[in-house]
Scaffold this motif. Structure first.
Motif, PDB file in Angstrom:
ATOM      1  N   ILE A 133       0.840  -1.186   0.000  1.00 12.11           N
ATOM      2  CA  ILE A 133       0.000   0.000   0.000  1.00 12.11           C
ATOM      3  C   ILE A 133       0.886   1.250   0.000  1.00 12.11           C
ATOM      4  O   ILE A 133       1.638   1.491   0.942  1.00 12.11           O
ATOM      5  N   HIS A 134       0.783   2.030  -1.064  1.00 12.17           N
ATOM      6  CA  HIS A 134       1.582   3.249  -1.197  1.00 12.17           C
ATOM      7  C   HIS A 134       0.752   4.428  -0.683  1.00 12.17           C
ATOM      8  O   HIS A 134      -0.242   4.816  -1.295  1.00 12.17           O
ATOM      9  N   VAL A 135       1.186   4.986   0.437  1.00  7.32           N
ATOM     10  CA  VAL A 135       0.344   5.955   1.137  1.00  7.32           C
ATOM     11  C   VAL A 135       0.554   7.408   0.717  1.00  7.32           C
ATOM     12  O   VAL A 135      -0.284   8.262   1.021  1.00  7.32           O
ATOM     13  N   ASP A 136       1.649   7.720   0.028  1.00  4.54           N
ATOM     14  CA  ASP A 136       1.924   9.117  -0.319  1.00  4.54           C
ATOM     15  C   ASP A 136       0.773   9.764  -1.083  1.00  4.54           C
ATOM     16  O   ASP A 136       0.277  10.828  -0.699  1.00  4.54           O
ATOM     17  N   HIS A 137       0.377   9.119  -2.181  1.00  7.65           N
ATOM     18  CA  HIS A 137      -0.697   9.654  -3.014  1.00  7.65           C
ATOM     19  C   HIS A 137      -2.010   9.701  -2.236  1.00  7.65           C
ATOM     20  O   HIS A 137      -2.788  10.659  -2.347  1.00  7.65           O
ATOM     21  N   MET A 138      -2.244   8.692  -1.410  1.00  3.01           N
ATOM     22  CA  MET A 138      -3.488   8.625  -0.661  1.00  3.01           C
ATOM     23  C   MET A 138      -3.570   9.750   0.381  1.00  3.01           C
ATOM     24  O   MET A 138      -4.617  10.395   0.528  1.00  3.01           O
ATOM     25  N   ILE A 139      -2.478   9.999   1.099  1.00  2.00           N
ATOM     26  CA  ILE A 139      -2.461  11.085   2.078  1.00  2.00           C
ATOM     27  C   ILE A 139      -2.641  12.429   1.379  1.00  2.00           C
ATOM     28  O   ILE A 139      -3.361  13.315   1.856  1.00  2.00           O
ATOM     29  N   ASP A 140      -2.006  12.581   0.227  1.00  2.00           N
ATOM     30  CA  ASP A 140      -2.144  13.803  -0.552  1.00  2.00           C
ATOM     31  C   ASP A 140      -3.598  14.025  -0.972  1.00  2.00           C
ATOM     32  O   ASP A 140      -4.133  15.138  -0.870  1.00  2.00           O
ATOM     33  N   SER A 141      -4.257  12.960  -1.421  1.00  2.00           N
ATOM     34  CA  SER A 141      -5.660  13.057  -1.844  1.00  2.00           C
ATOM     35  C   SER A 141      -6.586  13.346  -0.667  1.00  2.00           C
ATOM     36  O   SER A 141      -7.551  14.106  -0.792  1.00  2.00           O
ATOM     37  N   GLN A 168       6.791  13.482   3.644  1.00  2.00           N
ATOM     38  CA  GLN A 168       6.681  14.618   4.555  1.00  2.00           C
ATOM     39  C   GLN A 168       5.832  15.741   3.958  1.00  2.00           C
ATOM     40  O   GLN A 168       5.053  16.381   4.657  1.00  2.00           O
ATOM     41  N   LYS A 169       5.981  15.977   2.656  1.00  2.00           N
ATOM     42  CA  LYS A 169       5.196  17.025   2.006  1.00  2.00           C
ATOM     43  C   LYS A 169       3.707  16.692   2.041  1.00  2.00           C
ATOM     44  O   LYS A 169       2.868  17.574   2.248  1.00  2.00           O
ATOM     45  N   ALA A 170       3.385  15.399   1.827  1.00  2.00           N
ATOM     46  CA  ALA A 170       1.984  14.979   1.865  1.00  2.00           C
ATOM     47  C   ALA A 170       1.417  15.133   3.273  1.00  2.00           C
ATOM     48  O   ALA A 170       0.278  15.572   3.455  1.00  2.00           O
ATOM     49  N   ILE A 171       2.221  14.790   4.284  1.00  2.00           N
ATOM     50  CA  ILE A 171       1.770  14.934   5.674  1.00  2.00           C
ATOM     51  C   ILE A 171       1.598  16.403   6.027  1.00  2.00           C
ATOM     52  O   ILE A 171       0.641  16.777   6.725  1.00  2.00           O
ATOM     53  N   LEU A 173       0.692  18.707   4.041  1.00  2.00           N
ATOM     54  CA  LEU A 173      -0.556  19.119   3.402  1.00  2.00           C
ATOM     55  C   LEU A 173      -1.755  18.622   4.199  1.00  2.00           C
ATOM     56  O   LEU A 173      -2.721  19.368   4.406  1.00  2.00           O
ATOM     57  N   LEU A 174      -1.687  17.382   4.674  1.00  2.00           N
ATOM     58  CA  LEU A 174      -2.772  16.825   5.484  1.00  2.00           C
ATOM     59  C   LEU A 174      -2.957  17.649   6.759  1.00  2.00           C
ATOM     60  O   LEU A 174      -4.080  17.986   7.135  1.00  2.00           O
ATOM     61  N   ARG A 175      -1.871  17.984   7.404  1.00  2.00           N
ATOM     62  CA  ARG A 175      -1.919  18.734   8.666  1.00  2.00           C
ATOM     63  C   ARG A 175      -2.467  20.142   8.480  1.00  2.00           C
ATOM     64  O   ARG A 175      -3.214  20.647   9.335  1.00  2.00           O
ATOM     65  N   THR A 176      -2.119  20.781   7.376  1.00  2.00           N
ATOM     66  CA  THR A 176      -2.528  22.174   7.169  1.00  2.00           C
ATOM     67  C   THR A 176      -3.897  22.316   6.511  1.00  2.00           C
ATOM     68  O   THR A 176      -4.539  23.366   6.632  1.00  2.00           O
ATOM     69  N   LYS A 177      -4.348  21.289   5.822  1.00  2.00           N
ATOM     70  CA  LYS A 177      -5.651  21.356   5.150  1.00  2.00           C
ATOM     71  C   LYS A 177      -6.771  20.735   5.977  1.00  2.00           C
ATOM     72  O   LYS A 177      -7.907  21.209   5.944  1.00  2.00           O
ATOM     73  N   CYS A 178      -6.461  19.676   6.716  1.00  2.00           N
ATOM     74  CA  CYS A 178      -7.492  18.992   7.514  1.00  2.00           C
ATOM     75  C   CYS A 178      -7.392  19.480   8.960  1.00  2.00           C
ATOM     76  O   CYS A 178      -6.944  18.743   9.857  1.00  2.00           O
ATOM     77  N   LEU A 179      -7.832  20.686   9.202  1.00  2.00           N
ATOM     78  CA  LEU A 179      -7.660  21.318  10.502  1.00  2.00           C
ATOM     79  C   LEU A 179      -8.591  20.756  11.572  1.00  2.00           C
ATOM     80  O   LEU A 179      -8.390  21.006  12.761  1.00  2.00           O
ATOM     81  N   LYS A 180      -9.598  19.983  11.164  1.00  2.00           N
ATOM     82  CA  LYS A 180     -10.504  19.378  12.130  1.00  2.00           C
ATOM     83  C   LYS A 180     -10.063  17.976  12.543  1.00  2.00           C
ATOM     84  O   LYS A 180     -10.720  17.339  13.372  1.00  2.00           O
ATOM     85  N   LEU A 181      -8.957  17.507  11.984  1.00  2.00           N
ATOM     86  CA  LEU A 181      -8.470  16.160  12.271  1.00  2.00           C
ATOM     87  C   LEU A 181      -8.091  16.033  13.745  1.00  2.00           C
ATOM     88  O   LEU A 181      -7.193  16.720  14.226  1.00  2.00           O
ATOM     89  N   LYS A 182      -8.769  15.141  14.457  1.00  2.00           N
ATOM     90  CA  LYS A 182      -8.556  14.959  15.894  1.00  2.00           C
ATOM     91  C   LYS A 182      -7.911  13.626  16.236  1.00  2.00           C
ATOM     92  O   LYS A 182      -7.312  13.485  17.302  1.00  2.00           O
ATOM     93  N   SER A 183      -8.052  12.652  15.359  1.00  2.00           N
ATOM     94  CA  SER A 183      -7.581  11.310  15.701  1.00  2.00           C
ATOM     95  C   SER A 183      -7.049  10.592  14.473  1.00  2.00           C
ATOM     96  O   SER A 183      -7.675  10.604  13.419  1.00  2.00           O
TER      97      SER A 183
END
Length: 218
Positions: A133-141, A168-171, A173-183
């Motif tokens: 499972i390649h997670v880079d593209h998935m985390i980016d999406s 790291q770049k995908a993470i 993006l996840l951290r800065t775009k998904c601001l409601k992420l709690k878990s």
């Protein structure tokens, strides 16, 4: 079950039939008659098949669906799941397609653009699978298409997950775009340490727990 007047159950919006012995015909009868179902947990069912999802879609009774858990529904094909998500993906706030070895990053990457309302996503299986499972593209999406995400769970084990130096770049993006992420829940290992470190450096509050199957959460 067939004697129940499901079509008159207008107040019934949540249904849990997980791990029951209901046959395919009974599941079809229930789902195609309940008028306003919004939450369904129907995992670990031998009777949950492509035919069930097809007839449910054709009945038009999926219009109010907001959350769906199909954990370990091995009799559902990837093709049918794709067709279902094509129709209802945009309205789903919660989706669990875990416990199925044939549901990989290929399906998720294809249909994450449809899951723009998603708040909870559960994916992967703790069982050993041959596919990596390649997670880079998935985390980016996830970052691009699921801005309202609050909970994310990867159930693939550490040996199955693959990621590159661009992770790291995908993470970020996840951290800065998904601001409601709690878990976030994932297996202990290198990816967990990378993701936890990224969030900690950004001073996002964190909580870590190690539970069954060595999964970690923060």
């Amino acid at each position: 079950m067939a004697a129940v007047e499901w079509e008159k159950a207008a107040a019934l919006v949540e249904l849990d039939i997980t791990a029951t012995d209901l046959p395919q015909a009974t599941i079809v009868d229930i789902l195609t008659r309940i008028p306003s179902l919004s939450w369904l947990s129907a995992g670990q069912l031998d009777g949950m098949t492509d035919a069930v999802l097809t007839q449910w879609l054709n009945s038009g009774k999926v219009a109010t669906l907001r959350s769906l858990d199909l954990d370990s529904s091995d009799n559902l094909t990837e093709d049918m799941l794709g067709k279902f998500l094509e129709r209802v993906g945009s309205q789903l706030e919660g989706l669990a397609l875990s416990g199925m070895g044939h549901v990989t990053d290929t399906l998720w990457n294809q249909y994450l653009p449809k899951l723009r309302s998603a708040k909870i996503l559960v994916m992967g299986t703790s069982e050993a699978i041959s596919t990596k499972i390649h997670v880079d593209h998935m985390i980016d999406s996830l970052a691009k298409f699921c801005p309202g995400l609050e909970r994310l769970e990867f159930r693939w084990d550490n040996d199955t997950l693959r990621f590159s130096d661009k992770n790291q770049k995908a993470i970020d993006l996840l951290r800065t775009k998904c601001l409601k992420l709690k878990s976030m829940v994932l297996c202990d290992g290198k990816l967990y340490e990378i993701m936890r470190g990224n969030f900690e450096r950004a001073d996002r509050s964190e909580e870590r727990r190690v539970g069954k199957e060595c999964r970690s959460r923060w």
